[in-house]
Design a protein around this motif. Structure first.
Motif, mmCIF file in Angstrom:
data_model
loop_
_atom_site.group_PDB
_atom_site.id
_atom_site.type_symbol
_atom_site.label_atom_id
_atom_site.label_comp_id
_atom_site.label_asym_id
_atom_site.label_seq_id
_atom_site.Cartn_x
_atom_site.Cartn_y
_atom_site.Cartn_z
ATOM 1 N N LEU A 111 1.393 -1.137 0.335
ATOM 2 C CA LEU A 111 0.186 0.007 -0.189
ATOM 3 C C LEU A 111 1.006 1.847 -0.004
ATOM 4 O O LEU A 111 1.606 1.832 1.258
ATOM 5 C CB LEU A 111 -0.510 -0.164 1.443
ATOM 6 C CG LEU A 111 -1.511 -0.989 1.488
ATOM 7 C CD1 LEU A 111 -2.719 -1.063 2.525
ATOM 8 C CD2 LEU A 111 -2.618 -1.432 0.079
ATOM 9 N N PRO A 112 0.813 1.700 -1.335
ATOM 10 C CA PRO A 112 1.399 3.509 -0.845
ATOM 11 C C PRO A 112 1.070 4.397 -0.384
ATOM 12 O O PRO A 112 -0.100 4.262 -0.103
ATOM 13 C CB PRO A 112 1.234 3.736 -2.576
ATOM 14 C CG PRO A 112 0.128 3.474 -3.159
ATOM 15 C CD PRO A 112 -0.059 1.843 -2.624
ATOM 16 N N LYS A 113 2.347 5.320 0.727
ATOM 17 C CA LYS A 113 2.250 6.531 1.224
ATOM 18 C C LYS A 113 2.300 7.064 0.764
ATOM 19 O O LYS A 113 3.254 7.573 0.051
ATOM 20 C CB LYS A 113 2.473 6.268 2.332
ATOM 21 C CG LYS A 113 2.282 5.261 3.426
ATOM 22 C CD LYS A 113 2.515 4.963 4.795
ATOM 23 C CE LYS A 113 2.425 4.388 5.555
ATOM 24 N NZ LYS A 113 1.070 4.267 6.625
ATOM 25 N N THR A 141 2.380 -1.997 6.972
ATOM 26 C CA THR A 141 2.736 -2.153 5.318
ATOM 27 C C THR A 141 1.893 -2.726 4.604
ATOM 28 O O THR A 141 1.819 -1.749 3.206
ATOM 29 C CB THR A 141 3.787 -2.802 5.472
ATOM 30 O OG1 THR A 141 3.639 -3.743 5.826
ATOM 31 C CG2 THR A 141 4.854 -2.287 6.364
ATOM 32 N N SER A 142 1.207 -3.517 4.166
ATOM 33 C CA SER A 142 0.189 -3.747 3.741
ATOM 34 C C SER A 142 -0.351 -5.123 4.178
ATOM 35 O O SER A 142 -0.998 -5.379 5.390
ATOM 36 C CB SER A 142 0.983 -5.488 2.614
ATOM 37 O OG SER A 142 2.359 -6.130 3.850
ATOM 38 N N GLY A 143 -2.256 -5.515 3.704
ATOM 39 C CA GLY A 143 -2.813 -6.470 4.055
ATOM 40 C C GLY A 143 -3.812 -5.621 5.218
ATOM 41 O O GLY A 143 -3.832 -3.797 5.515
ATOM 42 N N THR A 144 -3.997 -6.609 6.328
ATOM 43 C CA THR A 144 -4.616 -5.886 7.262
ATOM 44 C C THR A 144 -4.324 -5.965 8.688
ATOM 45 O O THR A 144 -4.293 -7.598 8.962
ATOM 46 C CB THR A 144 -6.158 -5.778 6.777
ATOM 47 O OG1 THR A 144 -6.625 -5.198 5.501
ATOM 48 C CG2 THR A 144 -6.573 -4.698 8.308
ATOM 49 N N ILE A 145 -3.919 -5.557 9.263
ATOM 50 C CA ILE A 145 -3.698 -6.313 10.914
ATOM 51 C C ILE A 145 -4.315 -5.678 11.400
ATOM 52 O O ILE A 145 -5.274 -5.090 11.992
ATOM 53 C CB ILE A 145 -2.124 -5.529 11.825
ATOM 54 C CG1 ILE A 145 -1.105 -4.827 10.596
ATOM 55 C CG2 ILE A 145 -1.815 -5.778 12.771
ATOM 56 C CD1 ILE A 145 0.112 -3.894 11.246
ATOM 57 N N ASP A 146 -4.898 -7.595 11.789
ATOM 58 C CA ASP A 146 -5.259 -7.448 13.666
ATOM 59 C C ASP A 146 -5.744 -7.386 14.791
ATOM 60 O O ASP A 146 -4.364 -7.374 15.277
ATOM 61 C CB ASP A 146 -5.494 -9.788 13.444
ATOM 62 C CG ASP A 146 -7.189 -9.351 14.126
ATOM 63 O OD1 ASP A 146 -8.028 -8.933 14.623
ATOM 64 O OD2 ASP A 146 -7.646 -10.833 14.075
ATOM 65 N N GLU A 160 -6.577 12.004 10.508
ATOM 66 C CA GLU A 160 -5.045 12.475 9.251
ATOM 67 C C GLU A 160 -3.875 12.449 10.241
ATOM 68 O O GLU A 160 -3.399 12.931 11.088
ATOM 69 C CB GLU A 160 -5.691 13.430 8.423
ATOM 70 C CG GLU A 160 -4.768 13.616 6.963
ATOM 71 C CD GLU A 160 -5.712 12.528 6.434
ATOM 72 O OE1 GLU A 160 -4.469 12.726 5.424
ATOM 73 O OE2 GLU A 160 -6.435 12.419 6.175
ATOM 74 N N VAL A 161 -2.992 11.706 9.293
ATOM 75 C CA VAL A 161 -1.131 12.233 10.238
ATOM 76 C C VAL A 161 -0.877 13.484 10.034
ATOM 77 O O VAL A 161 -0.631 13.774 8.732
ATOM 78 C CB VAL A 161 -0.435 10.791 9.099
ATOM 79 C CG1 VAL A 161 0.678 11.160 9.583
ATOM 80 C CG2 VAL A 161 -0.910 9.724 9.730
ATOM 81 N N ARG A 184 -2.187 3.226 9.697
ATOM 82 C CA ARG A 184 -2.848 3.062 8.477
ATOM 83 C C ARG A 184 -2.632 3.721 7.044
ATOM 84 O O ARG A 184 -3.949 4.390 7.811
ATOM 85 C CB ARG A 184 -3.767 1.615 8.893
ATOM 86 C CG ARG A 184 -4.325 1.188 7.595
ATOM 87 C CD ARG A 184 -6.067 0.553 8.140
ATOM 88 N NE ARG A 184 -5.897 -0.792 8.810
ATOM 89 C CZ ARG A 184 -6.884 -1.242 9.644
ATOM 90 N NH1 ARG A 184 -8.019 -0.931 9.401
ATOM 91 N NH2 ARG A 184 -6.205 -2.396 10.908
ATOM 92 N N GLY A 185 -2.426 3.167 6.533
ATOM 93 C CA GLY A 185 -2.009 4.576 4.893
ATOM 94 C C GLY A 185 -2.158 5.464 5.781
ATOM 95 O O GLY A 185 -0.973 6.265 6.471
#
Length: 305
Positions: A111-113, A141-146, A160-161, A184-185
């Motif tokens: 997933l690009p930031k 970084t990728s996918g979704t963390i539980d 927002e970051v 995330r993102g």
């Protein structure tokens, strides 16, 4: 000739039956790899397959005691994997129930930031480092963390970051400064997150934040952690349980841009695309049939032409 025809038909039917059986097992294995999608856990899948093959072989050889033990091991391993990968299997069942099973065959990429998000993180880390303010950031970084892998998921923010928000969270007088920030993102999902600590023996120079960064990246591959030491102000980056330290802010930016480059394909993808898999199986099956029935190979046909 009359005797050879029934013999060949029996061989063909046997090949079709066993080929279908093996093909279905390969499809199930392929789906399992797509569901899990992490290279480290691929060895667990291989171990389960080895146990299953050993159980089948012991049954064919009439080794009753070994067959009994292996069957129990296969059952226990299957239950353990179902517990470990419960979130992945839940996603599989949800997609199956919605009739969206084809989504599993879509390759996942990193997933690009946006560059401005990385700039905000690096600028915040630079200021925190200069002021010797401790900080811990978990970046998906990728996918979704539980989030159940966290000891405590913290307080939900969904903001927002920004450099200002990150600096505010980690100020010593705030209630959330001791925990981690989960990003995330381009969103800060939560703050005050409590992470599992690594059990590995670490240097005395490393505090709880460093052990937490090592602990979560040991358990979850699709994340990295940025750590700012409260004692020295040094910057560290944790990935796969290893610490890269000390870093300058420019080096941190370089590493983050490498990790989140949209052109870099996920390293953890362990299953090939469906088209490549089908072509490989078709080619190997054709070679097998040519060898069994002594048919001319496709290469020899092309040479004759």
């Amino acid at each position: 000739m009359s005797g050879s025809a029934p013999g060949q038909s029996w061989i063909v039917s046997w090949l079709i039956h066993n080929g279908l059986d093996i093909g279905l097992v390969l499809v199930l294995t392929y789906l399992m790899l797509l569901i899990i999608g992490e290279r480290r856990t691929l060895w667990m899948v291989r171990g389960l397959i080895v146990l299953m093959l050993a159980a089948v072989l012991s049954e064919r050889l009439k080794l009753e005691l070994l067959k009994f033990v292996l069957e129990k091991l296969v059952l226990g391993a299957a239950v353990a994997m179902a517990v470990i990968f419960q979130s992945e299997f839940r996603r599989f069942l949800e997609l199956l129930g919605r009739g969206q099973i084809l989504q599993l065959f879509q390759r996942q990429r990193s997933l690009p930031k946006p560059n401005n998000v990385i700039d905000e993180i690096v600028d915040a880390v630079k200021e925190l480092s200069q002021n010797r303010t401790g900080a811990l950031m978990v970046l998906e970084t990728s996918g979704t963390i539980d989030m159940r892998v966290f000891v405590n998921p913290g307080v939900s923010l969904n903001g927002e970051v920004s450099k200002e928000l990150l600096q505010t969270i980690f100020q010593p007088k705030t209630l959330l400064h001791d925990g981690a920030v989960f990003i995330r993102g381009s969103r800060i999902v939560s703050a005050g997150v409590i992470l599992p600590l690594s059990e590995r023996t670490a240097s005395r120079q490393l505090g709880t934040r460093h052990r937490a960064a090592m602990g979560i990246t040991e358990r979850v591959e699709n994340c990295i952690c940025v750590v700012v030491s409260e004692e020295t102000g040094s910057i560290s980056l944790a990935e796969r349980g290893n610490l890269n330290r000390p870093l300058t802010s420019s080096k941190l930016k370089e590493l983050l841009e490498e990790r989140f480059s949209p052109s870099v394909e996920r390293e953890v993808v362990v299953a090939p695309s469906l088209g490549v898999l089908s072509r490989t199986i078709g080619l190997q099956g054709r070679i097998l049939l040519e060898r069994i029935f002594h048919l001319p190979s496709s290469k020899s046909k092309e040479q004759k032409k």
